[in-house]
Design an enzyme around this catalytic site. Structure first.
Site, mmCIF file in Angstrom:
data_model
loop_
_atom_site.group_PDB
_atom_site.id
_atom_site.type_symbol
_atom_site.label_atom_id
_atom_site.label_comp_id
_atom_site.label_asym_id
_atom_site.label_seq_id
_atom_site.Cartn_x
_atom_site.Cartn_y
_atom_site.Cartn_z
ATOM 1 N N VAL A 162 0.876 -1.166 -0.009
ATOM 2 C CA VAL A 162 -0.134 -0.166 0.165
ATOM 3 C C VAL A 162 0.782 1.294 0.084
ATOM 4 C CG1 VAL A 162 -1.458 1.320 1.642
ATOM 5 C CG2 VAL A 162 -1.940 -1.146 1.006
ATOM 6 N N ASP A 214 10.535 3.808 5.717
ATOM 7 C CA ASP A 214 10.388 2.072 6.252
ATOM 8 C C ASP A 214 11.489 2.082 7.159
ATOM 9 O OD1 ASP A 214 8.652 -0.061 4.789
ATOM 10 O OD2 ASP A 214 10.022 -0.597 6.581
ATOM 11 N N GLU A 238 -7.780 2.356 2.323
ATOM 12 C CA GLU A 238 -7.160 1.862 0.926
ATOM 13 C C GLU A 238 -8.112 0.965 0.439
ATOM 14 O OE1 GLU A 238 -4.828 3.582 -0.966
ATOM 15 O OE2 GLU A 238 -5.825 2.453 -2.408
ATOM 16 N N PHE A 239 -8.492 0.910 -0.999
ATOM 17 C CA PHE A 239 -9.279 -0.003 -1.423
ATOM 18 C C PHE A 239 -8.494 -0.673 -2.618
ATOM 19 C CE2 PHE A 239 -12.038 2.938 0.576
ATOM 20 C CZ PHE A 239 -13.057 2.335 1.444
ATOM 21 N N LEU A 244 -17.853 -13.478 -7.717
ATOM 22 C CA LEU A 244 -18.704 -14.660 -7.953
ATOM 23 C C LEU A 244 -17.784 -15.761 -8.504
ATOM 24 C CD1 LEU A 244 -22.182 -13.053 -8.776
ATOM 25 C CD2 LEU A 244 -21.395 -14.020 -6.812
ATOM 26 N N GLY A 253 -7.818 -15.281 0.218
ATOM 27 C CA GLY A 253 -6.326 -15.306 1.048
ATOM 28 C C GLY A 253 -5.847 -13.836 0.859
ATOM 29 N N CYS A 260 -5.457 -9.069 3.300
ATOM 30 C CA CYS A 260 -6.555 -8.297 3.738
ATOM 31 C C CYS A 260 -7.736 -9.102 4.202
ATOM 32 C CB CYS A 260 -6.818 -7.551 2.609
ATOM 33 S SG CYS A 260 -5.638 -6.424 2.426
HETATM 34 P P1 NAD Z 1 3.205 -4.800 4.148
HETATM 35 O O1 NAD Z 1 3.428 -5.688 5.304
HETATM 36 O O2 NAD Z 1 3.320 -5.099 2.687
HETATM 37 O O3 NAD Z 1 4.021 -3.461 4.510
HETATM 38 C C1 NAD Z 1 3.957 -2.664 5.557
HETATM 39 C C2 NAD Z 1 5.274 -2.047 5.756
HETATM 40 O O4 NAD Z 1 5.489 -1.138 6.895
HETATM 41 C C3 NAD Z 1 6.618 -2.945 6.013
HETATM 42 O O5 NAD Z 1 7.652 -2.700 4.763
HETATM 43 C C4 NAD Z 1 7.092 -2.507 7.179
HETATM 44 O O6 NAD Z 1 8.679 -2.611 7.377
HETATM 45 C C5 NAD Z 1 6.495 -1.166 7.208
HETATM 46 N N1 NAD Z 1 6.761 -0.550 8.693
HETATM 47 C C6 NAD Z 1 6.398 -1.443 9.815
HETATM 48 N N2 NAD Z 1 6.357 -0.677 11.033
HETATM 49 C C7 NAD Z 1 6.814 0.539 10.460
HETATM 50 C C8 NAD Z 1 7.214 1.813 11.157
HETATM 51 N N3 NAD Z 1 6.908 2.037 12.402
HETATM 52 N N4 NAD Z 1 7.503 2.898 10.228
HETATM 53 C C9 NAD Z 1 7.864 2.558 8.911
HETATM 54 N N5 NAD Z 1 7.414 1.786 8.334
HETATM 55 C C10 NAD Z 1 7.112 0.472 9.188
HETATM 56 O O7 NAD Z 1 1.593 -4.057 4.369
HETATM 57 P P2 NAD Z 1 0.569 -3.704 3.326
HETATM 58 O O8 NAD Z 1 0.057 -5.030 2.487
HETATM 59 O O9 NAD Z 1 1.060 -2.800 2.372
HETATM 60 O O10 NAD Z 1 -0.571 -3.167 4.175
HETATM 61 C C11 NAD Z 1 -0.427 -2.099 4.891
HETATM 62 C C12 NAD Z 1 -2.013 -1.762 5.356
HETATM 63 O O11 NAD Z 1 -2.960 -1.334 4.336
HETATM 64 C C13 NAD Z 1 -2.658 -2.654 6.346
HETATM 65 O O12 NAD Z 1 -3.411 -2.387 7.170
HETATM 66 C C14 NAD Z 1 -3.608 -3.620 5.193
HETATM 67 O O13 NAD Z 1 -4.646 -4.286 5.972
HETATM 68 C C15 NAD Z 1 -4.023 -2.295 4.332
HETATM 69 N N6 NAD Z 1 -4.254 -2.545 2.891
HETATM 70 C C16 NAD Z 1 -3.607 -3.715 2.405
HETATM 71 C C17 NAD Z 1 -4.091 -3.727 1.061
HETATM 72 C C18 NAD Z 1 -3.064 -4.566 0.012
HETATM 73 O O14 NAD Z 1 -3.681 -4.829 -1.088
HETATM 74 N N7 NAD Z 1 -2.121 -5.251 0.644
HETATM 75 C C19 NAD Z 1 -5.072 -3.248 0.338
HETATM 76 C C20 NAD Z 1 -5.813 -2.291 1.226
HETATM 77 C C21 NAD Z 1 -5.378 -2.074 2.779
#
Ligand code: NAD
Length: 439
Positions: A12, A31, A152-153, A251, A258, A261
């Site tokens: 995201v 990060d 985020e969607f 559907l 999986g 999310c």
């Molecule tokens: P991810 O695990 O791929 O990435 C998270 C990142 O955050 C990692 O690189 C990690 O090192 C970093 N991080 C952790 N603690 C930190 C800090 N204190 N400061 C800076 N960086 C830090 O996660 P993601 O899949 O991108 O998801 C992030 C959020 O968005 C989640 O809450 C998820 O539910 C939501 N979300 C994800 C998606 C998706 O498609 N992956 C879609 C919509 C919403």
């Protein structure tokens, strides 16, 4: 041009930061993972997301996209910071907010001027207020800030397209001026902007994901009934999907949802409901049906292999939780590999992009070079991910390489009658071959 910081360079954060830079803003992504930041500084993407690498390099070259491990550096000129850190499942299914807490504390310590803190991570209802409390308590001296929720969607595999073409942007805040400024940031996307309060914005995200997961479990339940009654779920779904009240998306019957999310968000919503004294029976059924679809695969393989999996060589086609991503979090393939091994099967797998990630978490799975290598000597194949390259295989070659021509199609990418006519013992999800010779 706005100065934007983004905390978290996962799926995201990296797509959000890169897309805002592409829209002409000056973006610094932070990060805590030094390895990721080192890769990004070299112009390499730590994740596979179609189109993302090229966009990162283009915006770095244009001087609009920067990477750092320092909150001080990222917040120096920032007007906004997006929090995009992970919110994995805790032991009871609740969202684990430790990374959000850390990010909020780091923001509080590093900020030197007023800031709008925008939460993009999926967080339980009420987290916006909690984040505001943490920042207030952790600031060395009081500096104005506002917390805005902007869930985020986007979908992995099409994150760039989804970010640039959203169905809507949801903005929740107690502070109308901050909400308006966040809305301005999104104006170039020319989309519907829904302005609401913090808690409602947080709930819109959970309700949306839970609804989509419900649609998937619904069609999977229908699929299993179709198998018993001799109907074809693909045609049922098509017939349903033309009804605009239903819609055709989500559907596709299969091995269930999986990824990072749906599984954790449905569990987190169930947990929130339980803690607050309600009975989330629909959400529980959604979770149960999803788990049953993994068992459906094992059951069908066992049955086609004569009732025993012990010593049988089974190849998993696709390991990522869905096509066009290397994300293997809660991937059906890995859960099924575990279940098959528990019954003594020898499991191998192939995936076009996710194998490096699999090798890190599952040392027992033998990784094949391609689908044909996977088929060589296999007693059965199971399609776990509907990658396009599996749709164009030379199926006769595949069959001839196998020890037994058994294929369980967990994503319904092949036609049952054609597979039977090619000599496979074939099972799809909710699809029975009409040809009487079917398995
Ligand atoms: P991810 O695990 O791929 O990435 C998270 C990142 O955050 C990692 O690189 C990690 O090192 C970093 N991080 C952790 N603690 C930190 C800090 N204190 N400061 C800076 N960086 C830090 O996660 P993601 O899949 O991108 O998801 C992030 C959020 O968005 C989640 O809450 C998820 O539910 C939501 N979300 C994800 C998606 C998706 O498609 N992956 C879609 C919509 C919403």
């Amino acid at each position: 041009m706005r100065n934007i910081a983004v905390a978290g360079t996962g799926y995201v954060g990296l797509s959000t930061g890169t897309c805002f830079a592409d829209m002409g803003n000056n973006v610094t992504c932070i990060d805590i993972n030094e390895e990721k930041i080192a890769m990004l500084k070299r112009g390499e993407s730590p994740i596979y997301e179609p189109g993302l690498s090229e966009m990162i390099v283009r915006n770095m070259k244009a001087g609009r996209l920067h990477f750092t491990t320092s909150y001080e550096e990222a917040l120096k000129d920032a007007e906004f910071i997006f929090i995009c850190v992970g919110t994995p499942s805790g032991v009871d299914g609740e969202a684990d907010l430790q990374y959000v807490r850390m990010a909020a504390e780091s923001v509080a310590r590093a900020m030197t001027h007023p800031l709008i803190v925008i939460n993009k991570s999926t967080v339980p209802v009420g987290t916006g207020d909690w984040v505001a409390d943490i920042i207030r308590r952790s600031q060395p001296e009081p500096i104005d800030f506002s917390v805005v929720s902007c869930p985020e969607f986007t979908r992995e595999g099409s994150a760039i397209y989804d970010f640039m073409n959203p169905d809507r942007v949801v903005i929740g805040s107690r502070d109308p001026e901050a909400a308006e400024r966040v809305a301005q940031l999104h104006l170039p996307l020319r989309t519907r902007i829904i302005m609401t309060d913090l808690r409602t914005a947080e709930m819109i995200k959970y309700a949306s994901n839970a609804f989509l997961a419900t649609k998937i479990s619904f069609i999977n339940e229908i699929a299993v009934i179709c198998e018993k009654l001799g109907a074809d779920v693909r045609e049922v779904a098509e017939g349903m999907g033309f009804d605009r009240r239903i819609g055709s998306q989500f559907l596709n019957a299969g091995l269930g949802y999986g990824g990072s999310c749906f599984p954790k968000d449905v569990k987190a919503l169930e947990h929130m409901a339980l803690v607050h004294g309600s009975h989330p029976s629909l959400l529980r059924a959604v979770i149960d049906i999803n788990r049953d679809m993994r068992r459906w695969a094992v059951y069908n393989l066992r049955e086609l292999l004569g009732g025993k999996l012990d010593g049988k060589r089974i190849g998993l086609m696709g390991l990522a939780f869905k096509p066009n991503t290397d994300d293997i979090r809660e991937a059906p393939a890995l859960e099924i590999a575990h279940m098959l091994r528990n019954e003594g099967a020898l499991v191998s797998g192939y995936d076009p992009v996710a194998m490096a990630n699999v090798a890190r978490v599952d040392k027992q799975i033998r990784l094949a070079e391609d689908a044909y290598d996977l088929a060589a000597g296999a007693d059965a194949l199971l399609v776990c991910t509907e990658w396009n390259e599996f749709k164009q295989l030379d199926l006769l070659r595949l069959r001839d390489l196998m020890a037994q021509p058994i294929l369980v199609d967990g994503r319904n990418i092949y036609e049952p009658d054609m597979m039977v006519s090619l000599g496979f013992k074939y099972r799809g999800v909710g699809r029975v071959p009409r040809n009487a010779n079917g398995a």
